[in-house]
Design an enzyme around this catalytic site. Structure first.
Site, PDB file in Angstrom:
ATOM      1  N   SER A 111       0.810  -1.219   0.000  1.00 31.45           N
ATOM      2  CA  SER A 111       0.000   0.000   0.000  1.00 31.45           C
ATOM      3  C   SER A 111       0.841   1.265   0.000  1.00 31.45           C
ATOM      4  O   SER A 111       0.313   2.366  -0.152  1.00 31.45           O
ATOM      5  CB  SER A 111      -0.930   0.012   1.225  1.00 31.45           C
ATOM      6  OG  SER A 111      -0.182   0.121   2.442  1.00 31.45           O
ATOM      7  N   TYR A 130      10.246  -4.723   6.183  1.00 34.84           N
ATOM      8  CA  TYR A 130      11.284  -5.127   7.136  1.00 34.84           C
ATOM      9  C   TYR A 130      10.844  -4.867   8.577  1.00 34.84           C
ATOM     10  O   TYR A 130      10.905  -5.759   9.434  1.00 34.84           O
ATOM     11  CB  TYR A 130      12.580  -4.363   6.853  1.00 34.84           C
ATOM     12  CG  TYR A 130      13.696  -4.734   7.808  1.00 34.84           C
ATOM     13  CD1 TYR A 130      14.384  -5.926   7.661  1.00 34.84           C
ATOM     14  CD2 TYR A 130      14.042  -3.896   8.870  1.00 34.84           C
ATOM     15  CE1 TYR A 130      15.394  -6.282   8.538  1.00 34.84           C
ATOM     16  CE2 TYR A 130      15.052  -4.246   9.748  1.00 34.84           C
ATOM     17  CZ  TYR A 130      15.725  -5.441   9.582  1.00 34.84           C
ATOM     18  OH  TYR A 130      16.710  -5.792  10.466  1.00 34.84           O
TER      19      TYR A 130
END
Length: 271
Positions: free
Chosen positions: A163, A174
């Protein structure tokens, strides 16, 4: 029967440092996508008198992890799993990073726990980045899906990651994946504890490893602004992880150990 220790991400850095210590009383299986890349690590272990081998495995594939589990079970008792494999923001796109870091943790824990005896330990490596996610931004309701339907969990989390655009996607993947590793390790400890298996996570700060170097000056700046004001040595985190996985910590499970030289503490003290 040999006592076996499986180390993912053991070709260098903290994984290799841990393997060197665990190899004193375990048969080491270094796991990576390409065994050839582990040759130098194996040569070093063999020069130290450590019995070790490598085995190809893509931790982001459940089928590949199942093949790994079948192999290591044939070698002896799998008493320890050091799951240090992971990808940083500079190593790929958001979807790849999430699949390796988060889905890889699910697959390694679920499949290896099936073959591990009581008194064994799985140690998942997270990151101090896990502590940088604001509490109100943690998608805990989506995290819960990982315990019942990992495919739906994966779909919804990849939707969150995709998104945001470009490099932001890798950073989000991450940070959220490492935050998830801490969350998941706590829940998995409760699931597998009834079988006598301990599950922990460790959240390292910035260490002098190939991955740490890849992250560059920004990562180093965090370490230099920490309570200790320096980067960590691979041996320092290796000693910690080997200790946590040993029988000396037989009553420790379901917690995360933040080993960052006081980076998070320093950040909080300045806020």
């Amino acid at each position: 029967m040999k006592n076996v220790c499986v180390v993912t991400g053991g070709g260098s850095g903290m994984g290799l440092a841990t393997a060197e210590i665990m190899g004193k009383d375990h048969y080491i299986v270094l796991v990576g996508r390409t065994p050839g890349k582990l040759e130098n690590a194996l040569a070093k272990l063999h020069s130290m008198g450590v019995e070790a081998e490598s085995f190809p495995c893509d931790v982001s594939s459940r089928e590949s992890v199942q093949t790994l589990a079948e192999h290591v079970q044939s070698l002896g008792q799998v008493k320890a799993v050091i799951h240090a494999a992971g990808m940083s923001p500079h190593m790929g796109g958001g979807d790849i990073i999430f699949n390796v870091n988060a889905m890889g943790t699910i697959y390694m824990n679920e499949e290896l726990a099936k073959i591990m005896p009581a008194g064994s330990c799985i140690l998942n490596v997270s990151s101090m980045s896990a502590y940088m996610v604001p509490a109100d931004k943690v998608p805990s309701e989506v995290y819960k899906l990982s315990l019942s339907d990992s495919s739906v969990f994966q779909e919804k989390m990849l939707g969150i990651v995709s998104s945001v655009p470009g490099e932001m996607s890798s950073n989000m993947a991450y940070t959220l994946s490492k935050n998830f590793v801490v969350w998941y390790s706590e829940k998995a400890a409760c699931i597998h504890g009834k079988n006598g298996i301990r599950i922990l996570s460790v959240s390292p700060g910035t260490f002098k490893t190939p991955m740490g170097e890849l992250e560059g000056e920004q990562a180093a700046s965090f370490a230099l602004a920490s309570a200790l004001g320096r980067l960590g040595e691979p041996e320092e985190i290796g000693e910690l992880m080997a200790f946590l996985a040993s029988e000396k910590c037989s009553y420790l499970t379901g917690v995360d150990i933040l080993c960052d030289g006081g980076t998070i503490a320093a950040m909080r003290s300045r806020s």
